[in-house]
Design a protein around this motif. Sequence first.
Motif, mmCIF file in Angstrom:
data_model
loop_
_atom_site.group_PDB
_atom_site.id
_atom_site.type_symbol
_atom_site.label_atom_id
_atom_site.label_comp_id
_atom_site.label_asym_id
_atom_site.label_seq_id
_atom_site.Cartn_x
_atom_site.Cartn_y
_atom_site.Cartn_z
ATOM 1 N N PRO A 27 2.197 2.181 -13.468
ATOM 2 C CA PRO A 27 2.708 0.809 -13.351
ATOM 3 C C PRO A 27 1.641 -0.262 -13.554
ATOM 4 O O PRO A 27 1.959 -1.365 -14.000
ATOM 5 N N ASP A 28 0.383 0.041 -13.234
ATOM 6 C CA ASP A 28 -0.691 -0.931 -13.409
ATOM 7 C C ASP A 28 -1.354 -0.821 -14.774
ATOM 8 O O ASP A 28 -2.394 -1.446 -15.008
ATOM 9 N N GLU A 29 -0.769 -0.045 -15.690
ATOM 10 C CA GLU A 29 -1.365 0.161 -17.011
ATOM 11 C C GLU A 29 -0.454 -0.310 -18.140
ATOM 12 O O GLU A 29 -0.621 0.086 -19.293
ATOM 13 N N ARG A 30 0.494 -1.194 -17.831
ATOM 14 C CA ARG A 30 1.440 -1.620 -18.863
ATOM 15 C C ARG A 30 0.758 -2.362 -20.001
ATOM 16 O O ARG A 30 1.105 -2.170 -21.178
ATOM 17 N N ALA A 31 -0.216 -3.220 -19.688
ATOM 18 C CA ALA A 31 -0.917 -3.944 -20.751
ATOM 19 C C ALA A 31 -1.686 -2.971 -21.628
ATOM 20 O O ALA A 31 -1.729 -3.117 -22.862
ATOM 21 N N LEU A 32 -2.285 -1.976 -21.016
ATOM 22 C CA LEU A 32 -3.061 -0.968 -21.747
ATOM 23 C C LEU A 32 -2.150 -0.167 -22.678
ATOM 24 O O LEU A 32 -2.458 0.014 -23.867
ATOM 25 N N THR A 33 -1.033 0.335 -22.167
ATOM 26 C CA THR A 33 -0.157 1.151 -23.003
ATOM 27 C C THR A 33 0.485 0.329 -24.117
ATOM 28 O O THR A 33 0.700 0.829 -25.224
ATOM 29 N N SER A 34 0.770 -0.944 -23.850
ATOM 30 C CA SER A 34 1.322 -1.805 -24.890
ATOM 31 C C SER A 34 0.326 -1.979 -26.026
ATOM 32 O O SER A 34 0.687 -1.925 -27.214
ATOM 33 N N LEU A 35 -0.943 -2.179 -25.685
ATOM 34 C CA LEU A 35 -1.983 -2.333 -26.700
ATOM 35 C C LEU A 35 -2.131 -1.059 -27.517
ATOM 36 O O LEU A 35 -2.208 -1.093 -28.747
ATOM 37 N N HIS A 72 -2.031 9.603 -23.555
ATOM 38 C CA HIS A 72 -2.192 8.984 -22.233
ATOM 39 C C HIS A 72 -3.596 8.386 -22.187
ATOM 40 O O HIS A 72 -4.575 9.094 -21.925
ATOM 41 N N PRO A 73 -3.740 7.083 -22.419
ATOM 42 C CA PRO A 73 -5.069 6.493 -22.607
ATOM 43 C C PRO A 73 -5.808 6.135 -21.325
ATOM 44 O O PRO A 73 -7.030 5.931 -21.358
ATOM 45 N N GLY A 74 -5.130 6.021 -20.203
ATOM 46 C CA GLY A 74 -5.773 5.524 -18.981
ATOM 47 C C GLY A 74 -6.516 6.605 -18.220
ATOM 48 O O GLY A 74 -6.342 7.803 -18.437
ATOM 49 N N ALA A 75 -7.371 6.161 -17.317
ATOM 50 C CA ALA A 75 -8.056 7.035 -16.362
ATOM 51 C C ALA A 75 -8.449 6.167 -15.184
ATOM 52 O O ALA A 75 -8.505 4.934 -15.293
ATOM 53 N N ASP A 76 -8.715 6.800 -14.024
ATOM 54 C CA ASP A 76 -8.998 5.992 -12.837
ATOM 55 C C ASP A 76 -10.455 5.562 -12.745
ATOM 56 O O ASP A 76 -10.838 4.915 -11.772
ATOM 57 N N ALA A 77 -11.282 5.918 -13.735
ATOM 58 C CA ALA A 77 -12.676 5.480 -13.766
ATOM 59 C C ALA A 77 -13.033 5.099 -15.200
ATOM 60 O O ALA A 77 -12.754 5.868 -16.132
ATOM 61 N N PRO A 78 -13.645 3.930 -15.421
ATOM 62 C CA PRO A 78 -13.981 3.514 -16.784
ATOM 63 C C PRO A 78 -14.860 4.515 -17.523
ATOM 64 O O PRO A 78 -14.768 4.634 -18.754
ATOM 65 N N ALA A 79 -15.708 5.240 -16.803
ATOM 66 C CA ALA A 79 -16.595 6.204 -17.460
ATOM 67 C C ALA A 79 -15.834 7.344 -18.115
ATOM 68 O O ALA A 79 -16.391 8.069 -18.949
ATOM 69 N N ARG A 80 -14.562 7.527 -17.761
ATOM 70 C CA ARG A 80 -13.789 8.645 -18.287
ATOM 71 C C ARG A 80 -12.807 8.222 -19.377
ATOM 72 O O ARG A 80 -11.954 9.020 -19.778
ATOM 73 N N THR A 81 -12.890 6.983 -19.846
ATOM 74 C CA THR A 81 -11.905 6.474 -20.793
ATOM 75 C C THR A 81 -12.457 6.444 -22.214
ATOM 76 O O THR A 81 -13.602 6.057 -22.452
ATOM 77 N N TYR A 82 -11.638 6.873 -23.138
ATOM 78 C CA TYR A 82 -11.902 6.725 -24.571
ATOM 79 C C TYR A 82 -11.628 5.264 -24.933
ATOM 80 O O TYR A 82 -10.684 4.661 -24.399
ATOM 81 N N PRO A 83 -12.419 4.646 -25.819
ATOM 82 C CA PRO A 83 -12.193 3.227 -26.149
ATOM 83 C C PRO A 83 -10.757 2.962 -26.605
ATOM 84 O O PRO A 83 -10.191 3.710 -27.406
ATOM 85 N N LEU A 84 -10.186 1.890 -26.098
ATOM 86 C CA LEU A 84 -8.766 1.621 -26.346
ATOM 87 C C LEU A 84 -8.463 1.375 -27.813
ATOM 88 O O LEU A 84 -7.401 1.782 -28.307
#
Length: 334
Positions: free
Chosen positions: A214-222, A179-191
């Motif tokens: 639903p707002d992370e489809r581009a992220l999960t596809s990558l 699960h790569p997403g998070a609601d704050a950029p500071a908490r995300t591992y590089p994609l």
Amino acid sequence: MRRALVVRLDSLGDVVVCGPAIRAVAATADSVTLLAGPRGAEVARLLPGVDHVEVFDAPWITAGAHPVDTAAVAGLVSRLRGRFDTAVVLTSFHQSALPTALLLRLAGVGHVAAVSTDHAGSLLDVRLPEPPDDPEPVRMLAVARGAGFALPPGDDGALALVDDLPAVAGLPGRFAVVHPGADAPARTYPLVRWREVVDRLVRSGLPVAVTGGPDERALTSLVAGDHGLDLGGRLSVAELAAVLREAAVVAVGNTGPAHLAAAVGTPVVSLFSPVVPAVRWAPHAGRRVVLGDQDAPCAGTRARTCPLLGHPCLAGVHPAAVVDAVHDLVRVPS
């Protein structure tokens, strides 16, 4: 025998970690209603002990809050009026319970308990000190205990969801979730590193399902690339919980699904940014590995955007270390 209201107004993970406290209230109350924010309402319905859910978007809690809406506040007071004998307001250490307590008083709630370091006047009947520096589920349970509610015999205080979760078709027989997403950029591992984690896991013989909202489809596809099963935007919260329950292990940042995975008993590899303390917010799981530099200069800043060039607390974690942690938890041969 009381009609009880429990309040937790922020997001999915914040609601999940209140599960033990809610069960403590439910042990002696006739009924329990959970007042949740829009981002926590769906998972609130999956917590044992919750009979009803009310939803309110609190401008003193929600990140990027909207202006105060007089009609919305009046509507909440009207919906709550006369329905509850007692209320327990649960908050994180940086939030104030007093605006909520004021509205509960206006709604006629006769007994209100919460943590408050500020003078509460007549807003609280039980004004509790900030609990010790423990995992957040333990801290919230301490608030419930201070309000007069204890877990029943046999309840170990672990995170939990209801058993009745929907079936999700098309999952591999034995797989990991990323699960790569998070609601704050500071908490995300590089994609790009998440994508390498997926590739390495699949090459090791462990299929990977990649999840996101639903707002992370581009992220999960990558991140899923050509080898992962992309479930981004396809799952309700209940379905996500079901997928996490079926998984052998979950690799995730500091975000709500980490707590959801802990609540369904799945081992967790946590890519944890120290902008909030890991002792409180790392997943309260029976088996977990926490990765990330917990002594980085950003520690404790609560920053939503990384204040340091290159995001060193997480960017310094090599994908091979994530894969090794997954292997350690599921005993997949390298």
